[in-house]
Design a protein around this motif. Structure first.
Motif, short mmCIF file in Angstrom:
data_model
loop_
_atom_site.label_atom_id
_atom_site.label_comp_id
_atom_site.label_asym_id
_atom_site.label_seq_id
_atom_site.Cartn_x
_atom_site.Cartn_y
_atom_site.Cartn_z
N ALA A 66 -17.62 -4.07 -3.75
CA ALA A 66 -17.49 -5.35 -3.07
C ALA A 66 -17.54 -5.14 -1.57
CB ALA A 66 -16.17 -6.03 -3.46
N VAL A 67 -18.08 -6.13 -0.87
CA VAL A 67 -18.17 -6.07 0.59
C VAL A 67 -17.30 -7.19 1.16
CG1 VAL A 67 -19.71 -6.22 2.57
CG2 VAL A 67 -20.52 -5.20 0.45
N GLN A 68 -16.39 -6.80 2.05
CA GLN A 68 -15.51 -7.77 2.72
C GLN A 68 -15.83 -7.76 4.20
OE1 GLN A 68 -11.79 -6.08 1.56
NE2 GLN A 68 -11.90 -6.88 -0.54
N ASP A 69 -15.03 -8.48 5.00
CA ASP A 69 -15.31 -8.57 6.44
C ASP A 69 -15.28 -7.20 7.11
OD1 ASP A 69 -15.70 -11.26 6.41
OD2 ASP A 69 -13.63 -11.75 6.91
N ARG A 70 -14.15 -6.53 7.05
CA ARG A 70 -14.00 -5.23 7.72
C ARG A 70 -14.02 -4.07 6.75
NH1 ARG A 70 -9.55 -3.91 10.97
NH2 ARG A 70 -10.94 -2.31 11.73
N PHE A 71 -13.83 -4.35 5.47
CA PHE A 71 -13.67 -3.27 4.48
C PHE A 71 -14.73 -3.36 3.40
CE2 PHE A 71 -9.47 -3.94 6.29
CZ PHE A 71 -9.10 -2.64 6.60
N VAL A 72 -14.90 -2.25 2.73
CA VAL A 72 -15.79 -2.14 1.59
C VAL A 72 -15.00 -1.53 0.46
CG1 VAL A 72 -17.87 -1.00 0.70
CG2 VAL A 72 -17.84 -1.88 3.02
#
Length: 116
Positions: A66-72
């Motif tokens: 999953a790809v988030q704003d600041r994190f993966v």
């Protein structure tokens, strides 16, 4: 006015030219390649999507879950997931846009035996 003192090896114009030449060399050898590399890394981080295989700067390899704003969220083993900062991603190991390269033996095997 005598220009020979200004352009001689010890004159102020030659010193200005030398400093300018050194700055140009530093720009083309250090600064420009580093900014290109930084831009490519930024494009890599922005283009991440689920399923990409990546390697972190610490050496951990995994698949993007999953790809988030600041994190993966990376899956490093079956049902083992870790959170990593996007900037820590160093390399994408699966490049789906690259053409498939066949080895020499694979090309030779594709040719029928009767025809050379």
């Amino acid at each position: 006015m005598d220009w020979s003192n200004w352009v001689s090896a010890e004159g102020p114009l030659s010193m200005i030219f030398l400093v300018t030449a050194m700055m140009a060399v530093l720009y083309f050898v250090l600064i420009r390649p580093q900014s290109k590399q930084r831009q490519q890394h930024q494009q890599l981080i922005e283009s991440l999507k689920k399923g990409d295989e990546v390697v972190l700067s610490c050496g951990i390899a995994g698949r993007v879950y999953a790809v988030q704003d600041r994190f993966v969220l990376l899956e490093i083993a079956e049902r083992v997931r870790i959170r990593a900062v996007r900037e820590a991603i160093q390399v994408r190991t699966n490049n789906n846009n690259a053409p498939a390269v066949q080895s020499k033996t694979a090309k030779q095997q594709a040719v029928p035996k009767g025809k050379s």
